[in-house]
Design an enzyme around this catalytic site. Structure first.
Site, PDB file in Angstrom:
ATOM      1  N   ARG A  41       0.838  -1.203   0.000  1.00  0.00           N
ATOM      2  CA  ARG A  41       0.000   0.000   0.000  1.00  0.00           C
ATOM      3  C   ARG A  41       0.872   1.252   0.000  1.00  0.00           C
ATOM      4  NH1 ARG A  41       1.234   2.127   4.669  1.00  0.00           N
ATOM      5  NH2 ARG A  41       1.378   0.869   6.556  1.00  0.00           N
ATOM      6  N   GLY A  42       0.221   2.409  -0.122  1.00  0.00           N
ATOM      7  CA  GLY A  42       0.922   3.657   0.088  1.00  0.00           C
ATOM      8  C   GLY A  42       1.008   3.962   1.573  1.00  0.00           C
ATOM      9  N   GLY A  43       1.849   4.928   1.917  1.00  0.00           N
ATOM     10  CA  GLY A  43       1.923   5.374   3.305  1.00  0.00           C
ATOM     11  C   GLY A  43       3.121   4.817   4.048  1.00  0.00           C
TER      12      GLY A  43
ATOM     13  N   THR B 186       2.597   2.115  10.185  1.00  0.00           N
ATOM     14  CA  THR B 186       1.453   2.321  11.056  1.00  0.00           C
ATOM     15  C   THR B 186       1.194   1.055  11.850  1.00  0.00           C
ATOM     16  OG1 THR B 186      -0.813   3.199  11.148  1.00  0.00           O
ATOM     17  CG2 THR B 186      -0.330   1.573   9.439  1.00  0.00           C
TER      18      THR B 186
ATOM     19  N   GLY C  89      -4.520   4.126   3.771  1.00  0.00           N
ATOM     20  CA  GLY C  89      -3.509   3.735   2.793  1.00  0.00           C
ATOM     21  C   GLY C  89      -4.123   2.765   1.808  1.00  0.00           C
TER      22      GLY C  89
ATOM     23  N   CYS D  68       1.685   9.106  10.640  1.00  0.00           N
ATOM     24  CA  CYS D  68       1.812   9.874   9.395  1.00  0.00           C
ATOM     25  C   CYS D  68       3.127  10.649   9.345  1.00  0.00           C
ATOM     26  CB  CYS D  68       0.633  10.829   9.231  1.00  0.00           C
ATOM     27  SG  CYS D  68       0.358  11.342   7.518  1.00  0.00           S
TER      28      CYS D  68
END
Length: 211
Positions: free
Chosen positions: A78-80, A83, A147, A176
């Protein structure tokens, strides 16, 4: 091969999966996204709670504040940035054909955020977007992370909403990449059981998707 255009008038089905380890759900998302892109499978919205895990996106930016983490770290597609997923957090995982719905990525992200903001409004919580940072915020605290991955026009991954997460899990990372803190819904309202929240969120997102 099935005519995938026939799938579009049918809203995606919602499935509450309960508590699950992360890796099998990620693999399930990848497989379903490939099936949707190929016209073999219909869109779906899964929701669940995870065993403790940290995930980091394709950019691989290290936003840890300690060298070690109190749960496994998994690099995913995924993006991000890094987390946390775990107990007390509700995950919404739509697998949606953006190409056939003629929906851009930015509009889709806004739709996800709005579904979460609308959900929190039902609990009399004033949540907002924060310009330039995907996710949902209550004041200066991040209550939901976002994300996604888009492959062959199909979006998967999704959002993570902190209902009642032990804050020690977030102490090891910067949400973030910021110095701001993660917050819980429970600090502002008493949420219904997670399965009930999942059902409301899924229905709300599906309604936005149909507009």
């Amino acid at each position: 091969m099935r005519d995938t255009e026939d799938l579009l008038p049918t809203p995606p089905t919602c499935h509450w999966l309960g508590r699950q380890p992360y890796l099998p759900i990620w693999q399930q998302m990848q497989q379903r996204a490939a099936g949707v892109a190929a016209g073999r499978d219909a869109e779906v919205i899964w929701s669940c709670e995870h065993d403790p895990v940290y995930t980091t996106g394709r950019r691989g930016i290290d936003n840890r504040v300690t060298s070690g983490l109190p749960a496994p770290l998994v690099g995913i597609d995924r993006g991000g940035e890094t987390t946390f997923h775990g107990p007390g957090q509700l995950l919404l995982y739509p697998v949606i054909d953006l190409r056939r719905r003629h929906t851009g990525v930015r509009d889709y992200v806004h739709m996800l955020e709005k579904s979460c903001i609308d959900l929190l409004a039902e609990l009399d919580i004033d949540a907002t977007r924060r310009c330039g940072f995907p996710g949902v915020w209550i004041g200066e605290g991040k209550v939901a992370a976002l994300g996604i991955r888009v492959s062959n026009g199909v979006a998967y991954h999704g959002m993570a909403l902190n209902l009642d997460v032990d804050p020690h899990w977030f102490a090891a990372i910067k949400p973030c990449g910021l110095t701001l803190s993660a917050v819980n819904v429970k600090a502002y309202a008493t949420p219904p059981p997670m399965a009930v929240v999942a059902k409301k969120w899924c229905r709300g997102f599906a309604a936005l998707l149909a507009d």
